[in-house]
Design a protein around this motif. Structure first.
Motif, PDB file in Angstrom:
ATOM      1  N   ILE A 158       0.852  -1.203   0.000  1.00 34.82           N
ATOM      2  CA  ILE A 158       0.000   0.000   0.000  1.00 34.82           C
ATOM      3  C   ILE A 158       0.885   1.249   0.000  1.00 34.82           C
ATOM      4  CG2 ILE A 158      -1.704   1.312   1.338  1.00 34.82           C
ATOM      5  CD1 ILE A 158      -2.984  -1.243   2.150  1.00 34.82           C
ATOM      6  N   HIS A 159       0.668   2.115  -0.967  1.00 38.94           N
ATOM      7  CA  HIS A 159       1.475   3.320  -1.092  1.00 38.94           C
ATOM      8  C   HIS A 159       0.864   4.439  -0.259  1.00 38.94           C
ATOM      9  CE1 HIS A 159       3.581   6.688  -2.774  1.00 38.94           C
ATOM     10  NE2 HIS A 159       4.363   5.868  -3.445  1.00 38.94           N
ATOM     11  N   ARG A 160       1.610   4.892   0.759  1.00 40.98           N
ATOM     12  CA  ARG A 160       1.064   5.962   1.594  1.00 40.98           C
ATOM     13  C   ARG A 160       2.006   7.161   1.579  1.00 40.98           C
ATOM     14  NH1 ARG A 160       0.342   1.487   5.146  1.00 40.98           N
ATOM     15  NH2 ARG A 160      -1.756   0.634   4.960  1.00 40.98           N
ATOM     16  N   GLY A 161       2.196   7.710   0.395  1.00 39.04           N
ATOM     17  CA  GLY A 161       2.957   8.958   0.265  1.00 39.04           C
ATOM     18  C   GLY A 161       4.421   8.845   0.602  1.00 39.04           C
ATOM     19  N   HIS A 162       4.973   7.622   0.649  1.00 43.75           N
ATOM     20  CA  HIS A 162       6.350   7.539   1.121  1.00 43.75           C
ATOM     21  C   HIS A 162       7.381   7.402   0.014  1.00 43.75           C
ATOM     22  CE1 HIS A 162       4.794   3.609   0.646  1.00 43.75           C
ATOM     23  NE2 HIS A 162       4.344   3.492   1.868  1.00 43.75           N
ATOM     24  N   CYS A 163       7.099   7.835  -1.211  1.00 45.53           N
ATOM     25  CA  CYS A 163       8.184   7.697  -2.185  1.00 45.53           C
ATOM     26  C   CYS A 163       8.842   9.040  -2.429  1.00 45.53           C
ATOM     27  CB  CYS A 163       7.705   7.088  -3.500  1.00 45.53           C
ATOM     28  SG  CYS A 163       6.710   8.153  -4.482  1.00 45.53           S
ATOM     29  N   VAL A 164      10.065   8.966  -2.882  1.00 42.08           N
ATOM     30  CA  VAL A 164      10.783  10.177  -3.227  1.00 42.08           C
ATOM     31  C   VAL A 164      10.363  10.518  -4.656  1.00 42.08           C
ATOM     32  CG1 VAL A 164      13.071  11.167  -3.533  1.00 42.08           C
ATOM     33  CG2 VAL A 164      12.679   9.344  -1.845  1.00 42.08           C
ATOM     34  N   THR A 165       9.871  11.711  -4.847  1.00 41.32           N
ATOM     35  CA  THR A 165       9.424  12.082  -6.187  1.00 41.32           C
ATOM     36  C   THR A 165      10.614  12.036  -7.139  1.00 41.32           C
ATOM     37  OG1 THR A 165       7.885  13.534  -5.124  1.00 41.32           O
ATOM     38  CG2 THR A 165       8.161  13.835  -7.485  1.00 41.32           C
ATOM     39  N   PRO A 166      10.511  11.269  -8.199  1.00 40.20           N
ATOM     40  CA  PRO A 166      11.658  11.152  -9.096  1.00 40.20           C
ATOM     41  C   PRO A 166      11.846  12.404  -9.943  1.00 40.20           C
ATOM     42  CG  PRO A 166       9.786   9.962  -9.961  1.00 40.20           C
ATOM     43  CD  PRO A 166       9.351  10.541  -8.664  1.00 40.20           C
ATOM     44  N   GLU A 167      12.961  12.453 -10.594  1.00 35.19           N
ATOM     45  CA  GLU A 167      13.207  13.501 -11.590  1.00 35.19           C
ATOM     46  C   GLU A 167      12.081  13.432 -12.603  1.00 35.19           C
ATOM     47  OE1 GLU A 167      16.437  15.316 -11.774  1.00 35.19           O
ATOM     48  OE2 GLU A 167      16.166  14.649  -9.706  1.00 35.19           O
ATOM     49  N   LYS A 168      11.873  14.526 -13.330  1.00 37.94           N
ATOM     50  CA  LYS A 168      10.826  14.480 -14.360  1.00 37.94           C
ATOM     51  C   LYS A 168      11.207  13.451 -15.415  1.00 37.94           C
ATOM     52  CE  LYS A 168       7.428  17.460 -15.910  1.00 37.94           C
ATOM     53  NZ  LYS A 168       6.755  18.529 -16.225  1.00 37.94           N
ATOM     54  N   THR A 169      10.523  12.368 -15.387  1.00 35.39           N
ATOM     55  CA  THR A 169      10.836  11.284 -16.312  1.00 35.39           C
ATOM     56  C   THR A 169       9.534  10.609 -16.695  1.00 35.39           C
ATOM     57  OG1 THR A 169      11.699   9.047 -16.355  1.00 35.39           O
ATOM     58  CG2 THR A 169      11.365   9.962 -14.207  1.00 35.39           C
ATOM     59  N   ASP A 170       9.521   9.955 -17.836  1.00 34.42           N
ATOM     60  CA  ASP A 170       8.307   9.250 -18.226  1.00 34.42           C
ATOM     61  C   ASP A 170       8.283   7.847 -17.656  1.00 34.42           C
ATOM     62  OD1 ASP A 170       7.162  11.285 -19.569  1.00 34.42           O
ATOM     63  OD2 ASP A 170       8.021  10.744 -21.518  1.00 34.42           O
ATOM     64  N   ASP A 171       9.439   7.411 -17.125  1.00 35.18           N
ATOM     65  CA  ASP A 171       9.505   6.044 -16.626  1.00 35.18           C
ATOM     66  C   ASP A 171       8.985   5.982 -15.192  1.00 35.18           C
ATOM     67  OD1 ASP A 171      10.007   3.377 -16.431  1.00 35.18           O
ATOM     68  OD2 ASP A 171      12.111   3.647 -15.870  1.00 35.18           O
ATOM     69  N   CYS A 172       7.732   6.327 -15.037  1.00 33.93           N
ATOM     70  CA  CYS A 172       7.139   6.293 -13.700  1.00 33.93           C
ATOM     71  C   CYS A 172       5.621   6.236 -13.861  1.00 33.93           C
ATOM     72  CB  CYS A 172       7.532   7.526 -12.899  1.00 33.93           C
ATOM     73  SG  CYS A 172       7.039   9.033 -13.699  1.00 33.93           S
ATOM     74  N   ALA A 173       4.976   5.867 -12.762  1.00 36.46           N
ATOM     75  CA  ALA A 173       3.512   5.875 -12.761  1.00 36.46           C
ATOM     76  C   ALA A 173       3.038   7.228 -12.236  1.00 36.46           C
ATOM     77  CB  ALA A 173       3.015   4.759 -11.851  1.00 36.46           C
ATOM     78  N   ILE A 174       1.781   7.525 -12.440  1.00 33.62           N
ATOM     79  CA  ILE A 174       1.185   8.701 -11.779  1.00 33.62           C
ATOM     80  C   ILE A 174       0.140   8.182 -10.804  1.00 33.62           C
ATOM     81  CG2 ILE A 174      -0.142  10.823 -12.094  1.00 33.62           C
ATOM     82  CD1 ILE A 174       1.161  11.112 -14.838  1.00 33.62           C
ATOM     83  N   ARG A 175       0.284   8.622  -9.549  1.00 35.93           N
ATOM     84  CA  ARG A 175      -0.636   8.172  -8.497  1.00 35.93           C
ATOM     85  C   ARG A 175      -1.436   9.338  -7.947  1.00 35.93           C
ATOM     86  NH1 ARG A 175       0.407   3.132  -6.037  1.00 35.93           N
ATOM     87  NH2 ARG A 175       2.313   2.186  -6.813  1.00 35.93           N
ATOM     88  N   LEU A 176      -2.562   9.014  -7.357  1.00 37.29           N
ATOM     89  CA  LEU A 176      -3.367  10.027  -6.671  1.00 37.29           C
ATOM     90  C   LEU A 176      -3.073   9.953  -5.177  1.00 37.29           C
ATOM     91  CD1 LEU A 176      -5.622  12.127  -7.317  1.00 37.29           C
ATOM     92  CD2 LEU A 176      -7.220  10.475  -6.351  1.00 37.29           C
ATOM     93  N   ARG A 177      -2.798  11.108  -4.590  1.00 31.98           N
ATOM     94  CA  ARG A 177      -2.570  11.172  -3.144  1.00 31.98           C
ATOM     95  C   ARG A 177      -3.930  11.080  -2.456  1.00 31.98           C
ATOM     96  NH1 ARG A 177       2.057  13.273  -1.963  1.00 31.98           N
ATOM     97  NH2 ARG A 177       2.181  14.681  -3.729  1.00 31.98           N
ATOM     98  N   VAL A 178      -4.082  10.183  -1.504  1.00 27.86           N
ATOM     99  CA  VAL A 178      -5.418  10.043  -0.892  1.00 27.86           C
ATOM    100  C   VAL A 178      -5.375  10.449   0.583  1.00 27.86           C
ATOM    101  CG1 VAL A 178      -6.226   8.258  -2.490  1.00 27.86           C
ATOM    102  CG2 VAL A 178      -5.068   7.582  -0.378  1.00 27.86           C
TER     103      VAL A 178
END
Ligand code: GLU
Length: 300
Positions: A114-134
């Motif tokens: 379960i993702h609870r806001g704990h990732c380090v925002t990566p550099e602007k890259t396309d190799d990532c998902a987009i998540r909604l903060r809940v």
């Protein structure tokens, strides 16, 4: 033109042909719309090519047609809706509600997945998902058949994916954007999606979209106790048995069975006339085997 008070929809994914479970969904949403003099739309949810089967979209529409389930207007293909999804994503990213995430499944497994806001925002890259903060508070969803659902999105679901790392849009985003775009007022669908409804209600609130009314009927299960699904190759419904298939679906929905069975149109007209939401079963997952005996329908 006056705005109809009821706009319903059936939204199949073309991951295989329709089976009896999906025909039940099509019929329930059709009857509920038609009994309210509403419109009934069909939306092809073809946003996940790796899971799709070539030709399944045409076959699904053909099956609906053979069962007399004629939709209003044109079929909306989600594969044509990227611009609308991108614009919703841009809004959510600009307002800080969504964020780019490159967490791997393995990293998330430390947090029960379960993702609870704990990732380090990566550099602007396309190799990532987009998540909604809940948010960390209880979100309520109401239904015309199921008991209300109280879900803490952060604790129980986590920051959920809107666009996948492989570039495909997630169901939760597409369904909310398109229910809003098509002015859907009533969603009638299987209870396997009830647990998604608080996520969809939350997204609607962020995108300023009205909430439809929801009705989740119990899904039919296979002999293994799991929901019938196209991926597990549930048997396709046969067009040559349309009347029998419709009678089975009405039986499952606990509706009165029309006497007029000589044509699909007369059967459907009677089913619309006698459609009664109060009779729908609320919590049962009746096994598919209750409908068939060695592959032959057990007709009511
Ligand atoms: N496309 C989804 C499915 O086939 C249904 C989505 C919905 O009704 O919200 O399971």
């Amino acid at each position: 033109m006056t705005h109809p008070l009821y706009i319903g929809r059936f939204a199949p994914s073309p991951t295989g042909p329709l089976h009896i479970g999906s025909l039940i969904g099509a019929l329930a949403s059709f009857l509920d719309a038609k009994a309210s003099n509403g419109r009934w739309l069909v939306r092809m949810e073809n946003i996940d090519p790796p899971r799709e089967i070539a030709g399944a979209d045409r076959r699904i529409l053909d099956t609906l047609h053979h069962h007399g389930l004629c939709w209003d207007g044109d079929v909306l293909e989600q594969s044509t809706r990227s611009a609308a999804y991108e614009s919703a994503l841009a809004h959510l990213l600009d307002t800080g509600q969504a964020f780019r995430c490159s967490c791997s499944r393995r990293q998330l497994s430390q947090f029960d997945g379960i993702h609870r806001g704990h990732c380090v925002t990566p550099e602007k890259t396309d190799d990532c998902a987009i998540r909604l903060r809940v948010p960390d508070h209880i979100w309520h969803a109401h239904d015309d058949l199921q008991q209300p659902l109280h879900q803490n999105l952060q604790q129980e679901v986590g920051d959920f994916i809107l666009k996948r790392r492989d570039g495909y849009y997630a169901y939760q985003l597409a369904v909310v954007v398109d229910d809003g775009y098509q002015g859907i007022t009533h969603v009638v669908r299987g209870s396997d999606l009830w647990v998604s409804t608080p996520r969809q209600r939350y997204l609607q609130s962020l995108l300023g979209l009205p909430a439809p009314r929801y009705l989740h009927f119990p899904v039919i299960v296979g002999t293994d106790g799991h929901k019938l699904s196209k991926q597990t190759f549930a048997a396709p419904v046969e067009n040559s048995r349309a009347i029998d298939n419709l009678l089975l679906a009405l039986h499952f929905l606990n509706q009165p069975l029309p006497d007029s069975r000589h044509s699909i149109d007369s059967l459907l007209l009677a089913a619309i006339k006698h459609w009664d939401r109060q009779r729908l079963p609320a919590v049962m997952g009746q096994p598919e085997s209750a409908f068939y005996n060695h592959g032959e329908p057990l007709l009511p």
